[in-house]
Design an enzyme around this catalytic site. Structure first.
Site, PDB file in Angstrom:
ATOM      1  CG  HIS A 186       1.306   5.960   9.695  1.00 15.74           C
ATOM      2  ND1 HIS A 186       0.781   7.089   9.118  1.00 15.74           N
ATOM      3  CD2 HIS A 186       2.652   6.052   9.525  1.00 15.74           C
ATOM      4  CE1 HIS A 186       1.752   7.818   8.607  1.00 15.74           C
ATOM      5  NE2 HIS A 186       2.899   7.217   8.848  1.00 15.74           N
TER       6      HIS A 186
ATOM      7  CD  GLU B 101      -1.928  10.859   9.544  1.00 16.01           C
ATOM      8  OE1 GLU B 101      -2.957  10.159   9.705  1.00 16.01           O
ATOM      9  OE2 GLU B 101      -0.843  10.385   9.174  1.00 16.01           O
TER      10      GLU B 101
ATOM     11  CG  HIS C 121      -1.962   1.024   1.275  1.00 16.88           C
ATOM     12  ND1 HIS C 121      -1.705   2.372   1.165  1.00 16.88           N
ATOM     13  CD2 HIS C 121      -3.311   0.923   1.397  1.00 16.88           C
ATOM     14  CE1 HIS C 121      -2.838   3.045   1.232  1.00 16.88           C
ATOM     15  NE2 HIS C 121      -3.828   2.184   1.363  1.00 16.88           N
TER      16      HIS C 121
ATOM     17  CE1 TYR D 195      -9.220   6.025   5.403  1.00 16.68           C
ATOM     18  CE2 TYR D 195      -9.072   5.697   7.775  1.00 16.68           C
ATOM     19  CZ  TYR D 195      -8.462   5.894   6.553  1.00 16.68           C
ATOM     20  OH  TYR D 195      -7.090   5.959   6.484  1.00 16.68           O
TER      21      TYR D 195
ATOM     22  CG  HIS E 234      -2.916   6.867  13.208  1.00 16.68           C
ATOM     23  ND1 HIS E 234      -1.685   7.391  13.526  1.00 16.68           N
ATOM     24  CD2 HIS E 234      -3.068   7.083  11.874  1.00 16.68           C
ATOM     25  CE1 HIS E 234      -1.124   7.899  12.439  1.00 16.68           C
ATOM     26  NE2 HIS E 234      -1.940   7.718  11.419  1.00 16.68           N
TER      27      HIS E 234
END
Length: 444
Positions: free
Chosen positions: A341, A347, A298, A356, A377
Site C-alpha cells: 500500500h 498512518e 481484502h 499484527y 508499506h
C-alpha cells in the site's frame, strides 16, 4: 457515590454514545427544570462546560452542566511547570519538529521509568500535525508510568485525549465520575476535563491521540446498515461521583503544548451532579463488530473504523481511529494479509497485544510504526511468502491480536525525540529487502 481510587469501582456506567445524560451522587442534587437556579441544591455551584461553540448545530452541540462544591475558577495563578516538558503541540518546522523523512519508521516500546513517574510526567510526544492553538490536527503521545498521581490533577486545554492502554489498568477519576480502563479498552477524556490517574498494577504503558479539532464521533455506516462496527450502546460514561477534600493540591494544565501548574486548596473532582452530552467515556474494543469479505479480496481498512474526527471536506477525516481485532478470514484465491500500500493519508500504528498479521517480526506490543503519505508499506518478506502459498479454501482465524491505527489526512510529523530515541529501529527497512523477484514474462 464518592471517589476512591484505592479499589475497583462499584458504581455502574451510563450506556450510549454522546447521549443526553443526567446523574447525581446525592438525591435531588440536579436542579429540576432549569440549568442555573438562583440557589442550587446542597449549596452547590452551577457551571457549564462547553465542548463546542454555543451556536453549533444541535446535532453537533456538546456541553454539560456541572453542580459542584466550588467553581473551577478557584485556584492560585498558573506558573510554568518545573518538571519534564516533553510535549509538542505545534508541528511546523522547529527545534522540536525537524524535517520529516519519507522513510518508514518503527519503534520499540517506550521503556518503563526507573524513577517514580506518574501519568503526567510519563508523557512524551512522538508525532503529530496541525496546531493546538489553531484547533486543528492532533498530537500522538506515548506514556510509561509506575506511580499513581498523588494529590495532583491534570487537564488538557489543547484537545480531547483518546487513551489506548497497552500494559496496566488505569483508574481514572474525573470531574464526571470514574472510569476503570484496562488493555483492550479505550478511554476518551474531553478537552478541559480535570482528572487523576491511579495505577493499580504498578506499571502502565500506552498510547494517546490528542485530537485538536472536531470532536470524535461514530462513523456513518452507509450500506452496512443500522448495526455494525462499534455499537453506540457499548460506550460507557461514568455516573456522578465526587470527593470533598481540602489540602495542598496541584493542578496541572496543558495549554499550547506546555505544562503549567497551580496550587489549589481542594480537590477539583467535586462535581456532585451533572447533566449533558459532553463527558468522558470508555469502550471495550473486544465488542467491535468486525466486517469483512466472504467472497474474495481484502476490503479497505475503513471497515475497521471505530471513531473519526471529521474535517471540512466530506468523506475526509482529520483523524480515523482504526483497529485490527481478532477476526475470521474467508476470502478465496486472495492474498489475505493487508496488501502492499501507498496512501495519501498518513498512518501511525500501535500494538496492544499479540502480533499484527502483516508483520512477522519486529512489531511488538507497546511498539509503534509510522508510514507517512506515499511511503510504501505493509507485508514483510516472510509474511508475503507464507500468505502467497497458504490454502485459501479454508477459513482462517486471526486470533490473539489487537493492533490499531491513527490515520490522518495530513502528514504526521515525528518529533525530535522520536527521531533521536534509542527505541527507533534503524533496520526497519530490512524487512522488505528479502522480497524476491518472481516475474517471468514466459510464464503467466
Amino acid at each position: 457515590m464518592t471517589l476512591d481510587l484505592s479499589k475497583p469501582a462499584t458504581a455502574g456506567y451510563l450506556s450510549g454514545f454522546a447521549n443526553e445524560f443526567a446523574t447525581e451522587a446525592l438525591p435531588g442534587a440536579l436542579p429540576h427544570g432549569r440549568n442555573s437556579p438562583q440557589r442550587a441544591p446542597y449549596g452547590l455551584y452551577a457551571e457549564q462546560l462547553s465542548g463546542t461553540a454555543f451556536t453549533a448545530p444541535r446535532g453537533h452541540n456538546r456541553r454539560s452542566w456541572l453542580y459542584r462544591i466550588r467553581p473551577a475558577a478557584v485556584h492560585r495563578p498558573f506558573e510554568p511547570y518545573a518538571g519534564a516538558q516533553r510535549l509538542v503541540s505545534e508541528f511546523g518546522d522547529s527545534a522540536d519538529v525537524p524535517p520529516t523523512p519519507p522513510n518508514q519508521l518503527r519503534w520499540d516500546p517506550l521503556p518503563m521509568p526507573v524513577e517514580p513517574t506518574d501519568f503526567v510526567d510519563g508523557l512524551v510526544t512522538m508525532a503529530g500535525n496541525g496546531s493546538a492553538a489553531a484547533m486543528n490536527g492532533c498530537a500522538i503521545h506515548l506514556y510509561a508510568a509506575n506511580r499513581s498521581m498523588q494529590d495532583r490533577f491534570f487537564y488538557s486545554a489543547d484537545g480531547e485525549l483518546l487513551i489506548v492502554p497497552q500494559q496496566g489498568r488505569l483508574f481514572i477519576a474525573t470531574e464526571f465520575g470514574r472510569l476503570d480502563v484496562e488493555p483492550f479498552e479505550i478511554a476518551v477524556i474531553p478537552r478541559g476535563v480535570r482528572f487523576a490517574v491511579a495505577l493499580p498494577d504498578g506499571d502502565a504503558r500506552g498510547y494517546i491521540c490528542e485530537n485538536f479539532g472536531a470532536l470524535l464521533r461514530l462513523p456513518d455506516l452507509g450500506p452496512i446498515g443500522s448495526n455494525g462496527l462499534a455499537n453506540p450502546r457499548d460506550f460507557l460514561t461514568p455516573q456522578a461521583a465526587y470527593e470533598d477534600r481540602e489540602g495542598a493540591f496541584e493542578l496541572i494544565a496543558k495549554l499550547n503544548g506546555r505544562l503549567w501548574r497551580a496550587d489549589i486548596g481542594h480537590s477539583p473532582l467535586d462535581v456532585v451532579a451533572w447533566h449533558g452530552n459532553y463527558a468522558p467515556y470508555k469502550y471495550d474494543l473486544r465488542l467491535f463488530n468486525t466486517i469483512g469479505s466472504i467472497s474474495f479480496d481484502h476490503p479497505d481498512p475503513s471497515i475497521f473504523l471505530v471513531l473519526q474526527a471529521q474535517s471540512d471536506t466530506p468523506g475526509v477525516d482529520t483523524i480515523d481511529f482504526v483497529i485490527f481485532p481478532p477476526r475470521w478470514l474467508a476470502a478465496e484465491d486472495t492474498f489475505r494479509p493487508p496488501w502492499f500500500h501507498r496512501n495519501v493519508a498518513s498512518e501511525f500504528m500501535g500494538l496492544v497485544h499479540g502480533a499484527y498479521d502483516a508483520k512477522a517480526e519486529g512489531f511488538v506490543p507497546g511498539g509503534a510504526s509510522l508510514h507517512n503519505c506515499m511511503s510504501g508499506h505493509r507485508p514483510d518478506a516472510d509474511t508475503f511468502e507464507k500468505a502467497s502459498v497458504s490454502d485459501t479454501t479454508k477459513p482462517h482465524k486471526v486470533d490473539a491480536t489487537m493492533a490499531f491505527m491513527f490515520e490522518t489526512r495530513t502528514l504526521i510529523r515525528p518529533t525530535r525525540y522520536a527521531l533521536d530515541t534509542a527505541q527507533l529501529q534503524a533496520d526497519y527497512f530490512e524487512c522488505w529487502q528479502g522480497i524476491k523477484k518472481h516475474f517471468n514474462p514466459e510464464q503467466r
